[in-house]
Design a protein around this motif. Sequence first.
Motif, short mmCIF file in Angstrom:
data_model
loop_
_atom_site.label_atom_id
_atom_site.label_comp_id
_atom_site.label_asym_id
_atom_site.label_seq_id
_atom_site.Cartn_x
_atom_site.Cartn_y
_atom_site.Cartn_z
N ASN A 1 44.49 39.99 47.71
CA ASN A 1 45.74 39.39 47.98
C ASN A 1 45.72 37.84 47.87
O ASN A 1 46.98 37.11 48.18
CB ASN A 1 45.40 40.33 49.43
N GLN A 2 44.35 36.95 47.76
CA GLN A 2 44.49 35.80 48.02
C GLN A 2 44.84 35.49 46.35
O GLN A 2 44.98 34.40 46.14
CB GLN A 2 43.18 35.53 47.59
N GLY A 3 45.45 36.35 45.20
CA GLY A 3 45.49 36.38 44.08
C GLY A 3 44.88 35.93 43.08
O GLY A 3 44.41 35.40 41.73
N SER A 4 43.06 35.79 43.57
CA SER A 4 42.19 36.30 42.57
C SER A 4 42.13 37.02 41.91
O SER A 4 41.35 38.60 41.88
CB SER A 4 40.81 35.89 43.63
N LEU A 5 42.56 37.32 40.73
CA LEU A 5 43.37 38.95 40.41
C LEU A 5 41.47 39.06 39.18
O LEU A 5 41.50 40.26 38.96
CB LEU A 5 43.99 38.57 40.25
N ASP A 6 41.34 38.45 38.97
CA ASP A 6 40.45 38.51 37.61
C ASP A 6 39.03 39.45 38.44
O ASP A 6 38.88 39.90 38.20
CB ASP A 6 40.25 37.14 36.65
N GLU A 7 38.82 38.14 39.71
CA GLU A 7 37.58 38.44 40.25
C GLU A 7 37.53 39.73 40.87
O GLU A 7 36.29 40.69 41.06
CB GLU A 7 37.17 37.59 41.34
N ALA A 8 38.69 40.16 41.82
CA ALA A 8 39.30 41.23 42.21
C ALA A 8 38.87 42.65 41.43
O ALA A 8 38.14 43.78 41.25
CB ALA A 8 40.71 41.42 43.32
N LYS A 9 39.70 42.25 39.90
CA LYS A 9 39.59 43.09 38.74
C LYS A 9 37.56 43.87 39.18
O LYS A 9 37.05 44.90 38.43
CB LYS A 9 39.90 43.71 37.85
#
Length: 847
Positions: A576-584
């Motif tokens: 939700n914060q836009g940190s997509l790579d870290e979320a992945k």
Amino acid sequence: MITELLCTAAAVCLYVNTLDADFCYDDSRAIKTNQDLLPETPWTNILYDDFWGTLLSHSGSHKSFRPLCTLSFRLNYTLHGLRPWGYHLLNVALHALVTGLFTAVSRPLLGGGGPWCLLAGLLFASHPIHTEAVAGVVGRADVGAALFFLLSLLCYAQHCQARRWRWLLASLWCAAASMLWKEQGVTVLAVSAAYDLLVFQRLRLRQAVLLLLGKKKNVYVLLSVGSLASWGAALLSARLYWMGNKPPHFSNSDNPAADSPHLLTRTLTFLHLPAANAWLLLCPDRLSFDWSMDTVPLVQSWADWRNLHTVAFYLGFSLLALFGIRSGSGSAASKSKETNGKLHVSNGKLMTNGNGYHGPDSNHNTEPGPVKVSLNGSPSLNHGAAKASLPTTENLVLFSLAAMTLPFIPATNLFFYVGFVIAERVLYIPSMGFCLLVAAGARTLSVRLRTRGRRAILLALCVALVLLNGAKTIQRNRDWSNEENLYKSGIAANPAKAWGNLGNVLKNQGKMAEAERAYRKALHHRGNMADMLYNLGLLLQENERFSEALRYYKMAIGSRPTLASAYLNTGIILMNQGSLDEAKRTFLTCADIPDENLKDPHAHKSSVTSCLYNLGKLLHEQGRHEEALSVYKEAMQKMPRQFAPHSLFNMMGEAHMRLNRPEQAAHWYRESLRSKPDHIPAHLTYGKLLSILGQKTEAEKYYLRAIQLDPTKGNCYMHYGQFLLEQSRLAEAAEMAERAAELESTEFDVVFNAAHMLRQASLNEAAERQYERAAGLRPDYPAALMNLGAILHLNGRLAEAEANYLRALRLKPDDVITQSNLRKLWNIMQRQGLRVQSELGVQRGDL
């Protein structure tokens, strides 16, 4: 019989107020989330799962194989679902039956249905240590095991008297049933052997040992005891095989001493724990729902003053045992006495009442009755002959100690480590021996007191003891009436666990500030509790304090790297914060955690499945639909039985839809609706697919059904409005758009899409209102400002349109559409002679 009825009635009266109690503590996991209770789950699953619904062969299983107890829970669930009163009613009924049976067992040991038998029964009925087993629904395992424990002992007593092997067979099967209620029940076989040797045969300890070693001959006794031993070995072997020949795995907080690397610490602590349990029986002043972690600090050195408690306990226990051994030798060889000191003789033979026991001895004589004497002058072993009315006091003491000690041995860590420090419900069966010992001591003391006044004082003390126990039990029942009271009562004994659980209760009640304080107090006492760190993070996340929540989730993962739920929520916040790579990366790490040696593997698998679901959604939103489908399929493989798959199936349909595979998409939409017929998103997505396939009438039915399922959900009206717009039913579409925006006026996506629909319906003024509302909800979103500028542009409000275009370009300077619209606006303004802010501003990049 009157004595048994009185004690049974006392047991019911003391616990009748628990019928209104709620589920507490472990009840949730054993009942509320246990799939083995559900009618759709095959009942045979209880033969392969543990008490908590986990497969016995799983490394995370507690190996607590209690199918009869689980079957009773399933019966409750079938009759009245999750209403607690029925579960509590059966617990109270079982406790009443156990109390009656225990009183019946005490009758021949304490002189019939006199005051001492009544004392034993009332002590058992009222002892506060039983509250957890009776008031807590999961304690039914102990109560049910005690019921068949006593039935097995009664059957064996009948076998001793009549030497009928059918009674022995009944005893053996009741012992197996007791073990299938709870593992501890198998110890009745050892208690039965002690009953045969010490109570029925009335042997001295040396004689019993010689008999068991084969140096004394008694075929009946050897066959009976041998049958008990063989059956016990068979049951234990089958039990070990059924649980996969592996011991359970417990965390270090469940039993800290077992995790200690120091032999001295383990030894001193394990020696101290029986003393702590004995103190709970003697003086149950401080009770707790949970004694794990540091409630009993480790005994790490000889200098610890608690070693004095340990020495005092074992010294007292040894003195009682020596009393039984030493005193028994003199009495068994002495002359047999009747109550008046003489033998009844008829025709030169000793007379008894013809059955295994004489009638009650009104003088409470504890000397042995008639004993056959062999030619060498020693007492001969009984081969089924009639026995005296009462066992000797010494043998009764030894039997009481055996009844108290043998059922407790599995909890001593002597043969294997257990998953608790102290567990009050484990004392339910051993307390029988304790109550019998107290009653025997009171009877003996009464015989030695020569005046009526002193005996009256003794009787008054016994009555006071029962009343005090009863009062404490009633008070403790109030603690178990609901989780909030229970956890508050445990703060003194286990503050970390009590405050943490209390925080969960307060959070469920909506008392967020109080819940946060409770979590922080729990962490103050024990800062590395992963569950509490996670729960605090969850509360902060619900309060939209995302940065703080993320910090606590990461602390929880650091404390317990296998906590899948913490990875799940960490990934969601990062996404939700836009940190997509870290979320992945977070979701992938969670998916790779092995599900071995976990306390709750079902919950772990659910979190892993949710991680994969969210990872698939992330890939889906990035347009990587094939990868998303691969992740969804992996989620399906790891999905536990209790996981609700409707959202996962719906997203698989969405992925196939994006890949232009309408038939596969339709299949998964239907699967989603089959899994959850009232799943609104599946109605909307399936309706959209049917519309694309040209099945307009059928599609409209699904949209209307979605609205019918939840008339307050604006998203349903928005999707239906879009469908109507595509059918050129503009007036109806506009109505749906307005209703959607009003119902969910704080949801940006709904309001923004409603504005689009109104604009497409050429209702520009209504569209303008919704675009303004959308821009107010997301003032930093360039698209919202650009579209507001566009509708203002169309509506002739040129200066306001220019201001919103410029705001949008400040947020996204390279947006080509906004730049183009702004130039067109400036051309119009110039033709109308209006002043513009900067004609060349876009090119110069200084906006």
